[in-house]
Design an enzyme around this catalytic site. Structure first.
Site, PDB file in Angstrom:
ATOM      1  N   HIS A 146     -13.036 -15.094 -43.229  1.00  0.00           N
ATOM      2  CA  HIS A 146     -13.997 -14.227 -43.923  1.00  0.00           C
ATOM      3  C   HIS A 146     -13.285 -13.019 -44.545  1.00  0.00           C
ATOM      4  CE1 HIS A 146     -16.582 -15.967 -40.570  1.00  0.00           C
ATOM      5  NE2 HIS A 146     -17.239 -16.352 -41.637  1.00  0.00           N
ATOM      6  N   GLN A 182     -30.456 -24.131 -42.653  1.00  0.00           N
ATOM      7  CA  GLN A 182     -29.314 -25.036 -42.779  1.00  0.00           C
ATOM      8  C   GLN A 182     -28.927 -25.678 -41.450  1.00  0.00           C
ATOM      9  OE1 GLN A 182     -26.864 -21.692 -44.289  1.00  0.00           O
ATOM     10  NE2 GLN A 182     -25.188 -22.600 -43.140  1.00  0.00           N
ATOM     11  N   GLN A 191     -19.389 -27.517 -49.618  1.00  0.00           N
ATOM     12  CA  GLN A 191     -20.289 -26.378 -49.858  1.00  0.00           C
ATOM     13  C   GLN A 191     -19.863 -25.615 -51.119  1.00  0.00           C
ATOM     14  OE1 GLN A 191     -21.766 -23.518 -46.757  1.00  0.00           O
ATOM     15  NE2 GLN A 191     -20.045 -22.306 -47.457  1.00  0.00           N
ATOM     16  N   VAL A 251      -7.866 -20.351 -44.417  1.00  0.00           N
ATOM     17  CA  VAL A 251      -7.042 -19.519 -43.535  1.00  0.00           C
ATOM     18  C   VAL A 251      -6.987 -20.210 -42.168  1.00  0.00           C
ATOM     19  CG1 VAL A 251      -6.805 -17.276 -42.422  1.00  0.00           C
ATOM     20  CG2 VAL A 251      -7.658 -17.427 -44.774  1.00  0.00           C
TER      21      VAL A 251
END
Ligand code: AMP
Length: 283
Positions: free
Chosen positions: A39, A63, A155, A178
């Site tokens: 993030h 979701q 996504q 990452v």
């Protein structure tokens, strides 16, 4: 400085309009919180691109299917705010369920081509929830840039196509995966893993690196590569393959001899935790 925490749609809209009047560009990173370096890499990239940055923290119920991990999804708001402060985030948008889905809520956004592929086979309603919440957030934040991680490659593609199809003005930026120092792709769900599972979860990254090496050596037999991956993964007692797919990176259709850019994506249950990872193979 501690970011301003905004909980209502009206206040978020006011803030964005004010920035726009001041001629400031906005970078937006949608998240479900429990922030990690994945993030933070998106937040940093956003800060490079724009004058101000907004991070949303919202565990979006639409979701998650019944029986999935909505209720136990990890949350640590205080820590998230501290990390956002260190990254000089200007605003954290932190709405409630009542704010996002008030009684009488009726409208959903669905990509009809890509939502049932790859992860959509195991999670048939997942991407409908994702596109719906991201469309809502785009309308509320009205950012110049929105940043997504390639960790969730399907996504990212679905959102890129949604922004194109529905004429959102927000530019979609997709940033690299990452990883932990030992190669495991960072994910909030890694927290669910026991020490033994955490160790065995390394097989996702290892099997991707192995295929990349074979690919570089010229191996093009996708069935063979897939079998080799499945064997490596299933040899770990805690691991069970959900899917391993070689698909065209733009259409998510099974890769053929003419696919230029192949997305190799996989999902693996490690114990009860479903982890995903992927890599791109170029011809
Ligand atoms: P999440 O909070 O899991 O919904 O993720 C929010 C955003 O962070 C999504 O765009 C993810 O693709 C991205 N993200 C999550 N993990 C990683 C990672 N390991 N590397 C890069 N981006 C990531």
């Amino acid at each position: 400085m501690t970011p301003k925490v905004i909980k209502t749609i009206a206040a978020m809209r006011r803030q964005s309009r004010q920035w726009q009047r001041e001629g400031r560009s906005i970078a937006f990173v949608p998240t479900m919180g429990f922030l990690h370096e994945g993030h933070l890499s998106l937040i940093r990239k956003g800060r490079e691109l724009a004058d101000v940055s907004v991070v949303s923290i919202y565990v979006n119920p639409t979701q998650f299917a019944p029986g999935e991990d909505l209720d136990k999804y990890p949350r640590d708001f205080e820590r998230d705010i501290r990390l956002c402060a260190e990254e000089q985030v200007d605003v954290v948008f932190f709405p409630s369920n009542e704010e996002m889905y008030p009684g009488g809520y009726q409208t959903f956004v669905l990509n009809e081509s890509l939502s049932d592929k790859l992860c959509g086979r195991t999670r048939p309603t997942h991407f409908k929830g994702v596109t719906t919440i991201v469309a809502k957030l785009f309308n509320i934040v009205d950012a110049d840039y929105a940043l997504f991680g390639r960790k969730d490659a399907q996504q990212a593609l679905i959102i890129r196509n949604m922004a194109r199809d529905l004429n959102f003005r927000t530019e979609i930026i997709v940033a690299p995966i990452v990883r932990e120092p030992d190669g495991l792709a960072m994910s909030s769900r890694n927290k669910y893993l026991s020490p033994v599972q955490r160790q065995q979860a390394l097989v996702l990254n290892e099997s991707l690196r192995r295929v990349e090496a074979l690919w570089r050596e010229g191996e093009r037999d996708l069935d063979r590569l897939k079998k080799e991956m499945a064997t490596a993964i299933e040899s770990r007692p805690e691991c069970r393959v959900d899917y391993i797919s070689f698909v065209d990176a733009d259409t998510l259709e099974n890769a053929g001899d003419d696919s230029k850019k192949i997305l190799l994506a996989l999902a693996v249950f490690v114990g009860n935790t479903r982890l995903i990872d992927n890599t791109l193979l170029q011809r």
